[in-house]
Design a protein around this motif. Structure first.
Motif, PDB file in Angstrom:
ATOM      1  N   SER A 135       0.831  -1.207   0.000  1.00 18.48           N
ATOM      2  CA  SER A 135       0.000   0.000   0.000  1.00 18.48           C
ATOM      3  C   SER A 135       0.864   1.256   0.000  1.00 18.48           C
ATOM      4  CB  SER A 135      -0.894   0.024   1.241  1.00 18.48           C
ATOM      5  OG  SER A 135      -1.799  -1.042   1.236  1.00 18.48           O
ATOM      6  N   GLY A 136       0.365   2.279  -0.698  1.00 20.28           N
ATOM      7  CA  GLY A 136       1.007   3.579  -0.609  1.00 20.28           C
ATOM      8  C   GLY A 136       0.560   4.258   0.674  1.00 20.28           C
ATOM      9  N   THR A 137       1.504   4.841   1.419  1.00 13.65           N
ATOM     10  CA  THR A 137       1.141   5.357   2.737  1.00 13.65           C
ATOM     11  C   THR A 137       0.319   6.635   2.673  1.00 13.65           C
ATOM     12  OG1 THR A 137       3.347   6.362   2.836  1.00 13.65           O
ATOM     13  CG2 THR A 137       3.025   4.249   3.938  1.00 13.65           C
ATOM     14  N   ALA A 138       0.238   7.273   1.516  1.00  8.53           N
ATOM     15  CA  ALA A 138      -0.692   8.401   1.377  1.00  8.53           C
ATOM     16  C   ALA A 138      -2.131   7.927   1.559  1.00  8.53           C
ATOM     17  CB  ALA A 138      -0.523   9.057   0.011  1.00  8.53           C
ATOM     18  N   SER A 139      -2.342   6.616   1.446  1.00  9.20           N
ATOM     19  CA  SER A 139      -3.686   6.059   1.630  1.00  9.20           C
ATOM     20  C   SER A 139      -4.230   6.368   3.016  1.00  9.20           C
ATOM     21  CB  SER A 139      -3.658   4.548   1.411  1.00  9.20           C
ATOM     22  OG  SER A 139      -2.766   3.928   2.327  1.00  9.20           O
ATOM     23  N   ASN A 140      -3.354   6.438   4.017  1.00  8.70           N
ATOM     24  CA  ASN A 140      -3.797   6.735   5.377  1.00  8.70           C
ATOM     25  C   ASN A 140      -4.462   8.102   5.449  1.00  8.70           C
ATOM     26  OD1 ASN A 140      -0.681   5.390   6.669  1.00  8.70           O
ATOM     27  ND2 ASN A 140      -2.480   4.311   5.924  1.00  8.70           N
ATOM     28  N   VAL A 141      -3.857   9.068   4.768  1.00  7.05           N
ATOM     29  CA  VAL A 141      -4.397  10.417   4.798  1.00  7.05           C
ATOM     30  C   VAL A 141      -5.692  10.505   4.003  1.00  7.05           C
ATOM     31  CG1 VAL A 141      -3.962  12.802   4.165  1.00  7.05           C
ATOM     32  CG2 VAL A 141      -2.153  11.437   5.160  1.00  7.05           C
ATOM     33  N   MET A 142      -5.739   9.813   2.858  1.00  6.31           N
ATOM     34  CA  MET A 142      -6.968   9.821   2.060  1.00  6.31           C
ATOM     35  C   MET A 142      -8.118   9.200   2.854  1.00  6.31           C
ATOM     36  SD  MET A 142      -5.895  11.402  -0.472  1.00  6.31           S
ATOM     37  CE  MET A 142      -4.384  11.731  -1.394  1.00  6.31           C
ATOM     38  N   ALA A 143      -7.820   8.139   3.614  1.00  2.34           N
ATOM     39  CA  ALA A 143      -8.848   7.525   4.454  1.00  2.34           C
ATOM     40  C   ALA A 143      -9.358   8.521   5.490  1.00  2.34           C
ATOM     41  CB  ALA A 143      -8.299   6.279   5.137  1.00  2.34           C
ATOM     42  N   PHE A 144      -8.456   9.290   6.061  1.00  2.00           N
ATOM     43  CA  PHE A 144      -8.838  10.308   7.031  1.00  2.00           C
ATOM     44  C   PHE A 144      -9.722  11.376   6.386  1.00  2.00           C
ATOM     45  CE2 PHE A 144      -7.416  14.659   8.245  1.00  2.00           C
ATOM     46  CZ  PHE A 144      -8.266  14.820   9.330  1.00  2.00           C
ATOM     47  N   SER A 153      -6.675   1.646   8.279  1.00  4.32           N
ATOM     48  CA  SER A 153      -5.836   1.995   7.134  1.00  4.32           C
ATOM     49  C   SER A 153      -4.357   1.893   7.475  1.00  4.32           C
ATOM     50  CB  SER A 153      -6.174   3.419   6.669  1.00  4.32           C
ATOM     51  OG  SER A 153      -5.351   3.816   5.598  1.00  4.32           O
ATOM     52  N   VAL A 154      -3.974   2.439   8.626  1.00  9.71           N
ATOM     53  CA  VAL A 154      -2.572   2.383   9.056  1.00  9.71           C
ATOM     54  C   VAL A 154      -2.132   0.940   9.268  1.00  9.71           C
ATOM     55  CG1 VAL A 154      -0.961   2.992  10.899  1.00  9.71           C
ATOM     56  CG2 VAL A 154      -2.593   4.689  10.065  1.00  9.71           C
ATOM     57  N   ARG A 279     -14.920   0.300   4.949  1.00  5.88           N
ATOM     58  CA  ARG A 279     -14.955   0.165   3.491  1.00  5.88           C
ATOM     59  C   ARG A 279     -14.210   1.313   2.822  1.00  5.88           C
ATOM     60  NH1 ARG A 279     -21.458  -0.463   3.140  1.00  5.88           N
ATOM     61  NH2 ARG A 279     -21.681  -2.164   4.642  1.00  5.88           N
ATOM     62  N   ARG A 280     -14.408   2.503   3.338  1.00  8.45           N
ATOM     63  CA  ARG A 280     -13.717   3.666   2.772  1.00  8.45           C
ATOM     64  C   ARG A 280     -12.205   3.513   2.928  1.00  8.45           C
ATOM     65  NH1 ARG A 280     -17.536   8.975   4.057  1.00  8.45           N
ATOM     66  NH2 ARG A 280     -19.524   7.967   3.524  1.00  8.45           N
ATOM     67  N   ALA A 281     -11.785   3.018   4.080  1.00  9.02           N
ATOM     68  CA  ALA A 281     -10.352   2.808   4.301  1.00  9.02           C
ATOM     69  C   ALA A 281      -9.792   1.789   3.314  1.00  9.02           C
ATOM     70  CB  ALA A 281     -10.106   2.351   5.739  1.00  9.02           C
ATOM     71  N   LEU A 282     -10.515   0.686   3.120  1.00 15.15           N
ATOM     72  CA  LEU A 282     -10.027  -0.355   2.219  1.00 15.15           C
ATOM     73  C   LEU A 282      -9.989   0.110   0.770  1.00 15.15           C
ATOM     74  CD1 LEU A 282     -11.372  -3.814   3.446  1.00 15.15           C
ATOM     75  CD2 LEU A 282      -9.346  -2.534   4.106  1.00 15.15           C
ATOM     76  N   ALA A 283     -10.877   1.020   0.393  1.00 15.22           N
ATOM     77  CA  ALA A 283     -10.834   1.544  -0.976  1.00 15.22           C
ATOM     78  C   ALA A 283      -9.462   2.139  -1.267  1.00 15.22           C
ATOM     79  CB  ALA A 283     -11.921   2.600  -1.169  1.00 15.22           C
ATOM     80  N   PHE A 284      -8.925   2.909  -0.319  1.00 15.04           N
ATOM     81  CA  PHE A 284      -7.629   3.551  -0.531  1.00 15.04           C
ATOM     82  C   PHE A 284      -6.471   2.587  -0.295  1.00 15.04           C
ATOM     83  CE2 PHE A 284     -10.586   6.982   0.634  1.00 15.04           C
ATOM     84  CZ  PHE A 284     -10.501   7.722  -0.533  1.00 15.04           C
TER      85      PHE A 284
END
Length: 341
Positions: A135-144, A153-154, A279-284
């Motif tokens: 996973s790209g770690t920017a995904s954590n911020v997008m989930a937020f 996400s983290v 679900r939103r977290a898993l999308a990213f």
């Protein structure tokens, strides 16, 4: 920790989307989220243009790409805390579902798109390699930003990174071996050196140099943004002569790949009976990749052209992620059922 660049927002994370308390690294970055979401893609775009127009200035930096990625992963390690890993034990089903979805959907989508678009071997391998990255770690911020489950996400991003030395080479060998010769053993060693060791070093520094690291946390997103942009410039410079001919098909492949990941990641959470935040977290977590690692591996093991999908993905997934996050943030959460445990 943006692709490691995390991009924080003006409101405190603890107040957003009813998320549970997060690690201090995410809270420290919360003051500049919106700005970094906008600025990072612009930095990557400028770097790509510079690499294309001035290839001679960046091509000599090719051997430094693994070390540049090591810096990014060290920054990621600095942002991790023991509670991030405790989240795995608290909700193993949700984390396992996220990991499996990530390493099934994105590699499979990359392979399928490469065949449908009949990409030439180097580009096909490059696209599949992006799909097989953690996973790209920017995904954590997008989930937020999307009012998703940031703790989940983290946890998914951390575990997917730690198991990448084993999972990524196996998947690349299985899915891309028909396009080009794959040295999976060498790839394992490269991922250990450029990902696992720096992440662990960063985590150790976080544990034993708490005060020093706390002062550095606000600067980490920007340091990572600059470094990943430099990697993109080097990658583009290496394939500058082929971009005009291949750029259109690569962009189409990347947009499709990222779109499949975002959509099917959300669907995986729904099929797994997770709540809407999860679900939103898993999308990213599924749709956003560590394209810096993919670019590094492509440069080291294949041809500069094979790294082109990674460079394009690095730009596009941050743009699409920000757009999808903004859209989801405007939609009310559908339920409050606890995430999988």
């Amino acid at each position: 920790m943006l692709e490691a660049t995390k991009t924080p927002e003006t409101a405190p994370l603890a107040m957003a989307a009813d998320v549970e308390p997060l690690n201090p690294a995410l809270a420290a970055e919360a003051k500049v989220a919106r700005v970094a979401v906008t600025v990072f893609p612009l930095l990557v775009l400028v770097a790509g243009v510079a690499g294309f127009l001035l290839p001679g200035a960046f091509q000599p930096l090719g051997p430094a790409v693994p070390y540049l990625l090591g810096i990014i992963m060290f920054c990621m390690g600095l942002t991790l805390t023991p509670p991030d890993f405790a989240a795995v034990a608290r909700r193993p089903w949700a984390v396992v579902l996220g990991i499996v979805a990530h390493y099934v959907i994105m590699p499979g989508a990359g392979w399928l798109i490469a065949h449908i678009l009949q990409l030439e071997p180097a580009l096909a391998v490059g696209l599949i390699l992006v799909g097989c990255a953690p996973s790209g770690t920017a995904s954590n911020v997008m989930a937020f930003l999307a009012k998703g489950d940031v703790a989940l996400s983290v946890a998914v991003a951390s575990v997917s990174t730690l198991i990448a030395p084993i999972v990524t080479p196996i998947l690349v060998l299985f899915l891309a071996g028909s396009f080009l010769s794959i040295d999976a053993g060498a790839m394992v060693l490269d991922i250990v050196k450029t990902v696992l060791v720096p992440v662990i070093a960063g985590l150790m520094a976080r544990l034993f140099l708490k005060n020093l690291v706390a002062k550095a946390l606000p600067a980490l997103p920007w340091a990572s943004a600059v470094v990943i942009s430099l990697i993109v410039a080097v990658v583009v410079a290496g394939s500058a002569g082929r971009i005009v001919a291949a750029g259109g098909i690569v962009f189409l492949a990347v947009v499709l790949h990222n779109g499949f990941g975002l959509g099917l990641g959300y669907l995986a959470g729904k099929l797994g009976r997770l709540d809407d935040k999860a679900r939103r977290a898993l999308a990213f977590e599924v749709g956003m990749q560590n394209s810096g690692l993919a670019a590094t591996l492509a440069t080291a093991h294949f041809t500069p052209l094979a790294a082109l999908p990674s460079a394009v993905f690095s730009l596009w997934h941050n743009i699409s992620g920000a757009i999808v996050a903004a859209w989801l943030a405007r939609k009310p959460l559908q339920d409050s059922t606890p995430s999988g445990s």
